[in-house]
Design a protein around this motif. Structure first.
Motif, short mmCIF file in Angstrom:
data_model
loop_
_atom_site.label_atom_id
_atom_site.label_comp_id
_atom_site.label_asym_id
_atom_site.label_seq_id
_atom_site.Cartn_x
_atom_site.Cartn_y
_atom_site.Cartn_z
N ILE A 39 23.73 -73.76 12.08
CA ILE A 39 24.30 -75.07 12.44
C ILE A 39 23.46 -75.71 13.54
N LEU A 40 23.06 -74.89 14.52
CA LEU A 40 22.22 -75.39 15.61
C LEU A 40 20.90 -75.93 15.07
N GLY A 41 20.27 -75.18 14.15
CA GLY A 41 19.01 -75.63 13.58
C GLY A 41 19.16 -76.95 12.86
N ALA A 42 20.21 -77.10 12.07
CA ALA A 42 20.43 -78.34 11.34
C ALA A 42 20.67 -79.51 12.29
N ILE A 43 21.43 -79.27 13.36
CA ILE A 43 21.71 -80.32 14.34
C ILE A 43 20.42 -80.74 15.05
N SER B 257 16.23 -84.50 16.26
CA SER B 257 14.83 -84.77 16.58
C SER B 257 14.19 -85.72 15.58
N THR B 258 14.63 -85.68 14.32
CA THR B 258 14.08 -86.59 13.32
C THR B 258 14.52 -88.03 13.59
N ILE B 259 15.83 -88.22 13.80
CA ILE B 259 16.34 -89.57 14.05
C ILE B 259 15.83 -90.11 15.38
N TRP B 260 15.98 -89.32 16.43
CA TRP B 260 15.57 -89.78 17.75
C TRP B 260 14.05 -89.85 17.87
N GLY B 261 13.35 -89.06 17.07
CA GLY B 261 11.89 -89.11 17.09
C GLY B 261 11.35 -90.45 16.63
N PHE B 262 12.08 -91.11 15.74
CA PHE B 262 11.66 -92.44 15.28
C PHE B 262 12.22 -93.56 16.15
N LEU B 263 13.35 -93.32 16.81
CA LEU B 263 14.03 -94.40 17.53
C LEU B 263 13.75 -94.42 19.03
N SER B 264 13.40 -93.28 19.61
CA SER B 264 13.23 -93.22 21.06
C SER B 264 11.92 -93.88 21.50
N ASP B 265 11.85 -94.22 22.76
CA ASP B 265 10.62 -94.79 23.31
C ASP B 265 9.59 -93.69 23.52
N VAL B 266 8.31 -94.06 23.42
CA VAL B 266 7.21 -93.12 23.65
C VAL B 266 6.21 -93.77 24.61
N PRO B 267 5.40 -92.97 25.31
CA PRO B 267 4.41 -93.55 26.21
C PRO B 267 3.43 -94.45 25.47
N LYS B 268 3.03 -95.54 26.11
CA LYS B 268 2.08 -96.48 25.52
C LYS B 268 0.66 -96.00 25.84
N ASN C 125 4.26 -88.33 15.77
CA ASN C 125 3.96 -87.23 14.84
C ASN C 125 3.98 -85.88 15.55
N LEU C 126 3.89 -85.90 16.87
CA LEU C 126 3.99 -84.67 17.65
C LEU C 126 5.30 -83.95 17.35
N TYR C 127 6.36 -84.71 17.05
CA TYR C 127 7.67 -84.12 16.78
C TYR C 127 7.74 -83.41 15.43
N PHE C 128 6.74 -83.63 14.59
CA PHE C 128 6.75 -83.04 13.25
C PHE C 128 5.55 -82.12 13.02
N HIS C 129 4.39 -82.55 13.45
CA HIS C 129 3.16 -81.78 13.22
C HIS C 129 3.17 -80.43 13.95
N VAL C 130 3.40 -80.46 15.24
CA VAL C 130 3.36 -79.22 16.04
C VAL C 130 4.48 -78.25 15.68
N PRO D 66 13.55 -79.61 21.25
CA PRO D 66 14.56 -79.37 20.21
C PRO D 66 13.97 -79.38 18.81
N ALA D 67 12.94 -80.22 18.56
CA ALA D 67 12.30 -80.24 17.24
C ALA D 67 11.65 -78.90 16.93
N CYS D 68 10.96 -78.33 17.91
CA CYS D 68 10.30 -77.03 17.69
C CYS D 68 11.32 -75.95 17.37
N LEU D 69 12.36 -75.86 18.18
CA LEU D 69 13.38 -74.84 17.96
C LEU D 69 14.12 -75.08 16.65
#
Length: 219
Positions: A8-12, A17-28, A38-43, A191-194
């Motif tokens: 359940i933890l893995g699914a959450i 991380s998928t939803i927030w990875g696309f919606l959150s702000d990132v450094p310019k 892509n760091l949230y998916f590639h690594v 959280p994405a890695c875990l």
């Protein structure tokens, strides 16, 4: 419920991380821009692959010490999932390279060694299919796996650091640091890695149970 908490933890974590990875702000950052997401998916794919390959080599060692075929089955199924993670790692890396380096495959030293490391495990799967006798196949596969794992580690983490590379963290090119990975990114990246590691392990356990049932039904 108590036994399934980590699933359940893995699914959450993966969903978050998928939803927030696309919606959150990132450094310019120059060059990277929005592709840094892509760091949230590639690594996490590579981390998941390494964990699954570690599980496989553990069971290969256990098989050689016990001759229990269940350990051989666990070793091969964890490699099956690990190879999928490795393919996803290379694909997501190629997509990232296309936007930041100008081409998907530039024969960068990190790309080349990552591909070779993955080919080691394709060879493992080919080797298994080439041997008919079950006990012999399991023993040779286990020995091969035990030697392949440290070679994979050297290819991914040692050799790329000895040569020039465009890849962050290799060949004198600095990796992501506190300037790049601010608190917003860490709140998604870790959280994405875990999460992806837990999902990969979950898939491996499902495949193992399916193969065990198939094997028992054929006896």
């Amino acid at each position: 419920m108590n036994k399934n908490w980590w699933k359940i933890l893995g699914a959450i974590l993966v969903t978050y991380s998928t939803i927030w990875g696309f919606l959150s702000d990132v450094p310019k950052l120059p060059i990277l821009h929005e592709s840094i997401r892509n760091l949230y998916f590639h690594v996490p794919m590579w981390f998941g692959m390494i964990v699954l390959f570690s599980v496989s080599v553990y069971h290969s060692i256990k098989f050689l010490s016990s001759n229990n075929p269940d350990h051989d089955l666990k070793a091969v199924e964890s490699i099956n999932v690990g190879v999928v993670y490795g393919i996803l790692g290379i694909v997501t890396g190629a997509i990232w390279a296309k936007f930041t380096w100008g081409q998907a495959w530039s024969f960068d030293v990190k790309q080349n060694f990552a591909a070779i490391a993955l080919l080691l495990y394709f060879a493992y799967l080919v080797l298994r299919n080439a041997i008919d006798e079950e006990q012999k196949r399991a023993k040779i596969s286990a020995i091969y796996n035990i030697f392949a794992f440290p070679i994979m580690v050297v290819l991914l983490f040692v050799l790329p650091r000895l040569s020039d590379s465009l890849h962050p963290g290799n060949g004198g090119n600095p990796g992501f640091n506190s300037y790049d990975l601010d608190s917003r990114m860490r709140a998604v990246f870790y959280p994405a890695c875990l999460g992806w590691i837990l999902i990969g392990y979950w898939i491996y356990t499902i495949l193992y149970r399916v193969r065990s049932l198939e094997k028992n039904n054929t006896l």
